[in-house]
Write a protein that holds these residues in place. Sequence first.
Motif, PDB file in Angstrom:
ATOM      1  N   GLY A 212       0.797  -1.221   0.000  1.00 15.56           N
ATOM      2  CA  GLY A 212       0.000   0.000   0.000  1.00 15.56           C
ATOM      3  C   GLY A 212       0.826   1.266   0.000  1.00 15.56           C
ATOM      4  N   VAL A 213       2.149   1.145  -0.069  1.00 15.32           N
ATOM      5  CA  VAL A 213       3.007   2.333  -0.044  1.00 15.32           C
ATOM      6  C   VAL A 213       3.085   2.951  -1.444  1.00 15.32           C
ATOM      7  N   ASP A 214       3.347   4.257  -1.480  1.00 16.15           N
ATOM      8  CA  ASP A 214       3.468   4.942  -2.779  1.00 16.15           C
ATOM      9  C   ASP A 214       4.731   5.786  -2.890  1.00 16.15           C
ATOM     10  N   GLY A 215       5.575   5.749  -1.877  1.00 18.44           N
ATOM     11  CA  GLY A 215       6.824   6.494  -1.923  1.00 18.44           C
ATOM     12  C   GLY A 215       6.807   7.780  -1.124  1.00 18.44           C
ATOM     13  N   THR A 216       5.649   8.207  -0.653  1.00 25.87           N
ATOM     14  CA  THR A 216       5.561   9.444   0.129  1.00 25.87           C
ATOM     15  C   THR A 216       5.689   9.193   1.631  1.00 25.87           C
ATOM     16  N   GLU A 217       5.698   7.931   2.058  1.00 27.97           N
ATOM     17  CA  GLU A 217       5.705   7.609   3.478  1.00 27.97           C
ATOM     18  C   GLU A 217       7.044   7.985   4.115  1.00 27.97           C
ATOM     19  N   PRO A 218       7.016   8.630   5.273  1.00 30.58           N
ATOM     20  CA  PRO A 218       8.264   9.069   5.915  1.00 30.58           C
ATOM     21  C   PRO A 218       9.149   7.937   6.405  1.00 30.58           C
ATOM     22  N   PHE A 219       8.576   6.727   6.584  1.00 29.48           N
ATOM     23  CA  PHE A 219       9.380   5.624   7.119  1.00 29.48           C
ATOM     24  C   PHE A 219      10.144   4.860   6.048  1.00 29.48           C
ATOM     25  N   ILE A 220       9.902   5.116   4.781  1.00 36.58           N
ATOM     26  CA  ILE A 220      10.558   4.326   3.727  1.00 36.58           C
ATOM     27  C   ILE A 220      12.078   4.500   3.705  1.00 36.58           C
ATOM     28  N   PRO A 221      12.618   5.701   3.841  1.00 34.22           N
ATOM     29  CA  PRO A 221      14.084   5.820   3.770  1.00 34.22           C
ATOM     30  C   PRO A 221      14.825   5.047   4.859  1.00 34.22           C
ATOM     31  N   LYS A 222      14.271   4.986   6.078  1.00 36.41           N
ATOM     32  CA  LYS A 222      14.954   4.304   7.176  1.00 36.41           C
ATOM     33  C   LYS A 222      13.953   3.497   7.992  1.00 36.41           C
ATOM     34  N   PRO A 223      13.522   2.370   7.455  1.00 38.91           N
ATOM     35  CA  PRO A 223      12.538   1.548   8.165  1.00 38.91           C
ATOM     36  C   PRO A 223      13.190   0.691   9.242  1.00 38.91           C
ATOM     37  N   GLU A 224      12.372  -0.052   9.969  1.00 37.04           N
ATOM     38  CA  GLU A 224      12.868  -0.983  10.969  1.00 37.04           C
ATOM     39  C   GLU A 224      13.743  -2.041  10.281  1.00 37.04           C
ATOM     40  N   PRO A 225      14.744  -2.547  10.986  1.00 34.97           N
ATOM     41  CA  PRO A 225      15.677  -3.499  10.361  1.00 34.97           C
ATOM     42  C   PRO A 225      15.016  -4.756   9.818  1.00 34.97           C
ATOM     43  N   PHE A 226      13.887  -5.175  10.407  1.00 30.51           N
ATOM     44  CA  PHE A 226      13.268  -6.435   9.964  1.00 30.51           C
ATOM     45  C   PHE A 226      12.339  -6.253   8.769  1.00 30.51           C
ATOM     46  N   ILE A 227      12.223  -5.032   8.252  1.00 28.06           N
ATOM     47  CA  ILE A 227      11.415  -4.806   7.049  1.00 28.06           C
ATOM     48  C   ILE A 227      12.218  -5.273   5.836  1.00 28.06           C
ATOM     49  N   ARG A 228      11.672  -6.249   5.134  1.00 30.08           N
ATOM     50  CA  ARG A 228      12.406  -6.867   4.028  1.00 30.08           C
ATOM     51  C   ARG A 228      12.011  -6.298   2.670  1.00 30.08           C
ATOM     52  N   GLY A 229      10.904  -5.593   2.587  1.00 28.94           N
ATOM     53  CA  GLY A 229      10.542  -5.078   1.273  1.00 28.94           C
ATOM     54  C   GLY A 229       9.262  -4.282   1.275  1.00 28.94           C
ATOM     55  N   TRP A 230       8.982  -3.709   0.119  1.00 27.23           N
ATOM     56  CA  TRP A 230       7.806  -2.881  -0.103  1.00 27.23           C
ATOM     57  C   TRP A 230       7.021  -3.436  -1.290  1.00 27.23           C
ATOM     58  N   ILE A 231       5.708  -3.339  -1.211  1.00 25.04           N
ATOM     59  CA  ILE A 231       4.830  -3.796  -2.289  1.00 25.04           C
ATOM     60  C   ILE A 231       4.011  -2.589  -2.716  1.00 25.04           C
ATOM     61  N   THR A 232       4.151  -2.177  -3.972  1.00 26.39           N
ATOM     62  CA  THR A 232       3.648  -0.876  -4.378  1.00 26.39           C
ATOM     63  C   THR A 232       3.193  -0.845  -5.834  1.00 26.39           C
ATOM     64  N   ASP A 233       2.249   0.041  -6.120  1.00 27.61           N
ATOM     65  CA  ASP A 233       1.824   0.285  -7.494  1.00 27.61           C
ATOM     66  C   ASP A 233       2.867   1.103  -8.257  1.00 27.61           C
ATOM     67  N   PHE A 234       3.768   1.752  -7.506  1.00 22.14           N
ATOM     68  CA  PHE A 234       4.725   2.688  -8.105  1.00 22.14           C
ATOM     69  C   PHE A 234       6.152   2.328  -7.678  1.00 22.14           C
ATOM     70  N   PRO A 235       6.697   1.245  -8.194  1.00 23.12           N
ATOM     71  CA  PRO A 235       8.016   0.791  -7.734  1.00 23.12           C
ATOM     72  C   PRO A 235       9.138   1.784  -7.986  1.00 23.12           C
ATOM     73  N   ASP A 236       9.075   2.525  -9.065  1.00 19.52           N
ATOM     74  CA  ASP A 236      10.136   3.502  -9.340  1.00 19.52           C
ATOM     75  C   ASP A 236      10.142   4.618  -8.310  1.00 19.52           C
ATOM     76  N   THR A 237       8.967   5.078  -7.908  1.00 24.59           N
ATOM     77  CA  THR A 237       8.869   6.146  -6.913  1.00 24.59           C
ATOM     78  C   THR A 237       9.354   5.664  -5.553  1.00 24.59           C
TER      79      THR A 237
END
Length: 246
Positions: A212-237
């Motif tokens: 559900g992420v789109d690249g605007t979320e503040p946690f994307i640049p430095k997420p928790e260490p156990f976050i392995r990936g993102w699933i998004t409609d906008f992978p380039d963003t």
Amino acid sequence: MPERMGNMRKVYAHRGASGYAFENTLKAFEKAVGIGADGIETDLQLTKDGVPVIIHDADLYRVTGLRKFITELTLDEMRALKIGRNRWKRMFGKPAMTFAEFLEWARAAGSPSLNIELKETFLDQPDAVEQAVMAAKGYPDLHFSSFHYPLLMQVKQTDPGRETALILTKKSRWDNLGVYGSSDGFHIHKRLWSGKYLGAIEREHKFARVYGVDGTEPFIPKPEPFIRGWITDFPDTVKKAMQKGS
């Protein structure tokens, strides 16, 4: 551990690059690869004759205009339908791909990482689950996810080494995620990004991916260490957003 997990963090194109092309179509998958997605998330439903097909909805009306459920149609009948937006599918729509066709395409496209979501039509169909898992044998990086924990149990029974991920909701057993022993990790919607839910996952020493992420979320640049990936409609963003934390 945090550095290793960071290196493993991947961006999956949700139903292909569905922010740019109609979901779960060859065009969406090709677009995902073209704009640099690390992987592709897609959905499997079963036809009346038990063939796994790449489509999200069991109710076919939204994507085909036909008021039928996929379990009412054979593969041949599905082949006669075009997938797409109501206004344009007559001109540009294509039939849904089978899982076998999708895997063949993915291998030819360089074997991107794959997140295969098993949908509700697989429930009470253990043979179909086994066949889907066996069809994925040998693919270099593929995991199965589902909202339905029993399906992941069946995946593990067929192939104990195959990675699985349970898609969690607010109704999941957050007080004891350990009951989901057949799930190697968890997928959560970004709405569940909070200390309560993240802490419950971390206590299980398992990984998570966030959708559900789109690249605007503040946690994307430095997420928790156990976050392995993102699933998004906008992978380039999302990939650009990740670079801000490096």
